[in-house]
Design a protein around this motif. Sequence first.
Motif, PDB file in Angstrom:
ATOM      1  N   THR A 137       0.841  -1.189   0.000  1.00 41.56           N
ATOM      2  CA  THR A 137       0.000   0.000   0.000  1.00 41.56           C
ATOM      3  C   THR A 137       0.879   1.243   0.000  1.00 41.56           C
ATOM      4  O   THR A 137       1.832   1.334   0.772  1.00 41.56           O
ATOM      5  N   TYR A 138       0.557   2.181  -0.879  1.00 42.34           N
ATOM      6  CA  TYR A 138       1.302   3.429  -0.982  1.00 42.34           C
ATOM      7  C   TYR A 138       0.348   4.605  -0.800  1.00 42.34           C
ATOM      8  O   TYR A 138      -0.859   4.472  -1.010  1.00 42.34           O
ATOM      9  N   ASN A 139       0.892   5.748  -0.438  1.00 40.45           N
ATOM     10  CA  ASN A 139       0.084   6.945  -0.260  1.00 40.45           C
ATOM     11  C   ASN A 139      -0.222   7.646  -1.573  1.00 40.45           C
ATOM     12  O   ASN A 139      -1.247   8.325  -1.704  1.00 40.45           O
ATOM     13  N   CYS A 140       0.668   7.505  -2.559  1.00 41.40           N
ATOM     14  CA  CYS A 140       0.524   8.253  -3.809  1.00 41.40           C
ATOM     15  C   CYS A 140       0.315   7.385  -5.040  1.00 41.40           C
ATOM     16  O   CYS A 140       0.013   7.920  -6.110  1.00 41.40           O
ATOM     17  N   PHE A 141       0.468   6.069  -4.898  1.00 40.24           N
ATOM     18  CA  PHE A 141       0.444   5.200  -6.075  1.00 40.24           C
ATOM     19  C   PHE A 141      -0.311   3.912  -5.808  1.00 40.24           C
ATOM     20  O   PHE A 141      -0.411   3.450  -4.677  1.00 40.24           O
ATOM     21  N   ASP A 142      -0.807   3.346  -6.895  1.00 41.75           N
ATOM     22  CA  ASP A 142      -1.314   1.984  -6.895  1.00 41.75           C
ATOM     23  C   ASP A 142      -0.471   1.217  -7.913  1.00 41.75           C
ATOM     24  O   ASP A 142      -0.200   1.734  -9.004  1.00 41.75           O
ATOM     25  N   VAL A 143      -0.050   0.006  -7.560  1.00 45.27           N
ATOM     26  CA  VAL A 143       0.848  -0.758  -8.423  1.00 45.27           C
ATOM     27  C   VAL A 143       0.275  -2.146  -8.664  1.00 45.27           C
ATOM     28  O   VAL A 143      -0.135  -2.829  -7.722  1.00 45.27           O
ATOM     29  N   SER A 144       0.228  -2.548  -9.921  1.00 45.86           N
ATOM     30  CA  SER A 144      -0.190  -3.902 -10.272  1.00 45.86           C
ATOM     31  C   SER A 144       0.752  -4.437 -11.344  1.00 45.86           C
ATOM     32  O   SER A 144       1.309  -3.669 -12.137  1.00 45.86           O
ATOM     33  N   ILE A 145       0.930  -5.749 -11.359  1.00 42.65           N
ATOM     34  CA  ILE A 145       1.795  -6.393 -12.349  1.00 42.65           C
ATOM     35  C   ILE A 145       1.047  -7.576 -12.947  1.00 42.65           C
ATOM     36  O   ILE A 145       0.652  -8.496 -12.223  1.00 42.65           O
ATOM     37  N   GLN A 146       0.848  -7.532 -14.246  1.00 37.01           N
ATOM     38  CA  GLN A 146       0.183  -8.620 -14.962  1.00 37.01           C
ATOM     39  C   GLN A 146       0.820  -8.793 -16.331  1.00 37.01           C
ATOM     40  O   GLN A 146       1.121  -7.796 -17.007  1.00 37.01           O
ATOM     41  N   ASN A 147       1.018 -10.044 -16.724  1.00 42.80           N
ATOM     42  CA  ASN A 147       1.545 -10.351 -18.057  1.00 42.80           C
ATOM     43  C   ASN A 147       2.842  -9.590 -18.353  1.00 42.80           C
ATOM     44  O   ASN A 147       3.035  -9.055 -19.457  1.00 42.80           O
ATOM     45  N   HIS A 148       3.695  -9.522 -17.356  1.00 42.14           N
ATOM     46  CA  HIS A 148       5.020  -8.892 -17.484  1.00 42.14           C
ATOM     47  C   HIS A 148       4.951  -7.370 -17.599  1.00 42.14           C
ATOM     48  O   HIS A 148       5.957  -6.736 -17.923  1.00 42.14           O
ATOM     49  N   ILE A 149       3.782  -6.773 -17.353  1.00 43.08           N
ATOM     50  CA  ILE A 149       3.636  -5.317 -17.436  1.00 43.08           C
ATOM     51  C   ILE A 149       3.297  -4.769 -16.047  1.00 43.08           C
ATOM     52  O   ILE A 149       2.309  -5.187 -15.439  1.00 43.08           O
ATOM     53  N   ALA A 150       4.106  -3.860 -15.559  1.00 39.96           N
ATOM     54  CA  ALA A 150       3.827  -3.184 -14.290  1.00 39.96           C
ATOM     55  C   ALA A 150       3.093  -1.879 -14.573  1.00 39.96           C
ATOM     56  O   ALA A 150       3.554  -1.057 -15.384  1.00 39.96           O
ATOM     57  N   HIS A 151       1.932  -1.708 -13.936  1.00 37.90           N
ATOM     58  CA  HIS A 151       1.138  -0.487 -14.116  1.00 37.90           C
ATOM     59  C   HIS A 151       1.213   0.312 -12.819  1.00 37.90           C
ATOM     60  O   HIS A 151       0.726  -0.129 -11.769  1.00 37.90           O
ATOM     61  N   VAL A 152       1.832   1.480 -12.889  1.00 42.37           N
ATOM     62  CA  VAL A 152       2.011   2.361 -11.739  1.00 42.37           C
ATOM     63  C   VAL A 152       1.084   3.556 -11.928  1.00 42.37           C
ATOM     64  O   VAL A 152       1.240   4.327 -12.886  1.00 42.37           O
ATOM     65  N   VAL A 153       0.102   3.697 -11.024  1.00 40.78           N
ATOM     66  CA  VAL A 153      -0.939   4.710 -11.188  1.00 40.78           C
ATOM     67  C   VAL A 153      -0.875   5.722 -10.041  1.00 40.78           C
ATOM     68  O   VAL A 153      -0.880   5.346  -8.868  1.00 40.78           O
ATOM     69  N   MET A 154      -0.826   6.994 -10.385  1.00 43.16           N
ATOM     70  CA  MET A 154      -0.896   8.046  -9.372  1.00 43.16           C
ATOM     71  C   MET A 154      -2.336   8.160  -8.881  1.00 43.16           C
ATOM     72  O   MET A 154      -3.268   8.228  -9.692  1.00 43.16           O
ATOM     73  N   THR A 155      -2.524   8.215  -7.562  1.00 46.23           N
ATOM     74  CA  THR A 155      -3.867   8.034  -6.987  1.00 46.23           C
ATOM     75  C   THR A 155      -4.318   9.168  -6.072  1.00 46.23           C
ATOM     76  O   THR A 155      -5.052   8.936  -5.118  1.00 46.23           O
ATOM     77  N   ARG A 156      -3.903  10.385  -6.363  1.00 47.55           N
ATOM     78  CA  ARG A 156      -4.369  11.522  -5.562  1.00 47.55           C
ATOM     79  C   ARG A 156      -5.063  12.540  -6.469  1.00 47.55           C
ATOM     80  O   ARG A 156      -4.654  13.694  -6.570  1.00 47.55           O
ATOM     81  N   PRO A 157      -6.154  12.144  -7.143  1.00 46.94           N
ATOM     82  CA  PRO A 157      -6.797  13.058  -8.093  1.00 46.94           C
ATOM     83  C   PRO A 157      -7.341  14.310  -7.430  1.00 46.94           C
ATOM     84  O   PRO A 157      -7.384  15.375  -8.050  1.00 46.94           O
TER      85      PRO A 157
END
Length: 296
Positions: free
Chosen positions: A13-33
């Motif tokens: 768990t992060y304060n500013c990001f959500d991170v997921s990894i699927q099919n060799h791709i890491a998706h890093v999403v900024m989460t403070r809209p």
Amino acid sequence: MFRLATEDEKPMTYNCFDVSIQNHIAHVVMTRPEKRNSITADFWRELPAIIRDIDQGAKARVIVISSTGPHFCAGLDLSSFSAGASDRGDPPTVQEKRQRRLQAGAAFYPQVLRTQESFNCLEQARIPVLVCIQGGAIGGGVDLAVACDIRYATEDAFLTIQETNIGMTADVGTFPRLVKLIPEGYVREMAYTGRRVPAREAKSMGLINEVYPDHETMLTAVMSVAEEIASKAPLAVYGCKRMINYARDHSTADGLDYIAIWNATFLQTEEIQEALAANAEGRPGDFAPLPPERQR
């Protein structure tokens, strides 16, 4: 220490990001809209921890960075400038004020180097980093975008070197990278005026690879590009990124010599044969992954 989860583990768990990894791709999403994904102290700490964990742990072959809300990133959280010693204990004496004034430059210099490192990690990662920009990439948001390998944007996106508008000179990576991405005249105009550069104009400069009508369409398209990259031999893609970065910063002669030395060491006949066979047979290649690295 931050540690990302594998697909079988509970995610961190992060304060500013959500991170997921699927099919060799890491998706890093900024989460403070609600804060326009402005850059805080947590952001500076979390981003390099996330990127280095993915890269050094060889947990993905590609990283995609995206955001949430109306703006990609509003830049530095200016409240960080107002936080200071005034809330800590007794008011400073005249002598203490003098000392702080004289020490300010020496204290600021290493602080800037630390923030620069937070974006340097994107360039230093062995794997490609793709970034998706919606709304504004403002100030530090530009620093973040230009540190990535490939940039994509929505029709409503724009980039602004905002530091000029608030009496600063951009210092976290905009100029050293931007002058190597687009013609110098464009960089100077953006910097001197601090104006908004719309996505279509940024594409015409060569700063943005492609512009999409909306955020969802952009993410779908960029994930498709990421999948294509992830299907290639990771060692070959690593070599490509290393050579491109080196060629950008050195002469043609140096770049040619370096690639010759690199391939004399890293060229793998088995990988070439597997790539040819996989293409001929219409199947995914069975390639060697990048080896994990020891923590730097």
